[in-house]
Design a protein around this motif. Structure first.
Motif, short mmCIF file in Angstrom:
data_model
loop_
_atom_site.label_atom_id
_atom_site.label_comp_id
_atom_site.label_asym_id
_atom_site.label_seq_id
_atom_site.Cartn_x
_atom_site.Cartn_y
_atom_site.Cartn_z
N ALA A 175 -6.82 11.41 -10.86
CA ALA A 175 -7.99 10.60 -10.55
C ALA A 175 -7.74 9.13 -10.89
O ALA A 175 -8.15 8.23 -10.14
N PHE A 176 -7.05 8.89 -12.00
CA PHE A 176 -6.78 7.51 -12.42
C PHE A 176 -5.90 6.78 -11.41
O PHE A 176 -6.23 5.66 -10.97
N PHE A 177 -4.78 7.39 -11.02
CA PHE A 177 -3.86 6.72 -10.11
C PHE A 177 -4.43 6.63 -8.69
O PHE A 177 -4.14 5.68 -7.96
N LEU A 178 -5.26 7.60 -8.30
CA LEU A 178 -5.93 7.50 -7.01
C LEU A 178 -6.92 6.34 -7.02
O LEU A 178 -7.01 5.57 -6.05
N HIS A 179 -7.65 6.19 -8.13
CA HIS A 179 -8.59 5.08 -8.26
C HIS A 179 -7.86 3.74 -8.25
O HIS A 179 -8.31 2.78 -7.59
N MET A 180 -6.75 3.66 -8.97
CA MET A 180 -5.99 2.42 -9.02
C MET A 180 -5.44 2.06 -7.64
O MET A 180 -5.42 0.88 -7.25
N GLN A 212 -6.78 2.80 -4.79
CA GLN A 212 -7.90 2.31 -3.98
C GLN A 212 -8.37 0.93 -4.44
O GLN A 212 -8.72 0.07 -3.63
N HIS A 213 -8.38 0.71 -5.76
CA HIS A 213 -8.86 -0.56 -6.32
C HIS A 213 -7.99 -1.73 -5.89
O HIS A 213 -8.50 -2.82 -5.59
N TYR A 214 -6.68 -1.52 -5.87
CA TYR A 214 -5.75 -2.61 -5.54
C TYR A 214 -5.27 -2.56 -4.09
O TYR A 214 -4.30 -3.22 -3.73
N ASN A 255 0.83 -1.21 0.00
CA ASN A 255 0.00 0.00 0.00
C ASN A 255 0.86 1.26 0.00
O ASN A 255 0.55 2.24 -0.69
N ILE A 256 1.93 1.24 0.78
CA ILE A 256 2.83 2.39 0.84
C ILE A 256 3.45 2.64 -0.53
O ILE A 256 3.57 3.78 -0.99
#
Length: 225
Positions: A45-50, A52-54, A6-7
């Motif tokens: 937004a894309f990398f923040l979503h990714m 959170q998704h993973y 996560n880090i």
């Protein structure tokens, strides 16, 4: 292992978000001004979503704190969360919501002005201090802080995310955004920061300043994070 994963994903998000905000990187990329800001928002937004998704849960069998058994306290915390969300969103309109997300640049006209939301500009140079910016220098970040910390149940995963985002916001604002604005605005911005808290509203009226704006704060907020 999950915590390190996560880090790492948070680091990728933060590194790219700050890297792509640098003026030299924008010049190297050579994107048209009509899409530059939209691209920045899209990648963020894309990398923040990714991220959170993973995301991998950490310490699922325990909680840092929980007040779910106390309805009054729980509701106060939830109200604080929603207040933070509303404060964050409305703060974008204190600047220029449509410019901040690249809509005005993309459509080729000032949507904020068309809707009658543009700030009144005085001839003196200085800082935008309308609405939220009379209370704190970085109200959008204030909203983020409330959103990540105001929770009735704080899990280890939520704490990890809250600590990262809080650290990233603090460093990005002080090290990059304020430095950029200070270089652009000089002593006017120093006076503003000296009289206005960064994130938490102070008591009294010490935040009131007599310097007006030509959207300088919005320019800094959209350039450097």
């Amino acid at each position: 292992e999950a915590a390190f994963y996560n880090i790492g994903s948070m680091f990728v998000f933060g590194f790219l978000h700050s890297l792509l905000a640098r003026k030299t990187v924008k010049q190297w990329m050579g994107l048209p001004s009509s899409v530059e800001r939209s691209f920045f928002c899209l990648q963020g937004a894309f990398f923040l979503h990714m991220m959170q998704h993973y995301w991998k849960e950490v310490g699922e069998d325990w909680t840092v704190w929980t007040v779910s058994r106390f309805p009054l306290i729980s509701n106060v915390i939830l109200a604080t969360y929603w207040f933070g969300a509303a404060f964050l969103l409305s703060a974008t309109f204190a600047l220029d919501h449509f410019h901040l997300f690249g809509l005005s640049q993309g459509f080729g006209f000032d949507i904020n002005k068309l809707l009658g939301l543009a700030a009144t500009i005085k001839k003196t140079s200085g800082i935008s201090t309308r609405w939220h910016y009379r209370l704190v220098a970085h109200p959008i970040m204030t909203g983020f802080f409330l959103n990540v910390w105001a929770t009735p149940i704080m899990t280890p995963s939520r704490l990890l995310l809250a600590l990262f985002l809080s650290s990233y916001i603090t460093v990005a604002v002080i090290r990059f955004e304020e430095s950029s604005l200070r270089a652009e605005l000089g002593t006017d911005y120093d006076k503003y920061l000296a009289s206005t808290p960064r994130f938490l509203p102070a008591t009294g009226l010490r935040f009131r300043v007599n310097i007006s704006s030509s959207n300088a704060v919005m320019k800094g907020a959209t350039k450097d994070k």
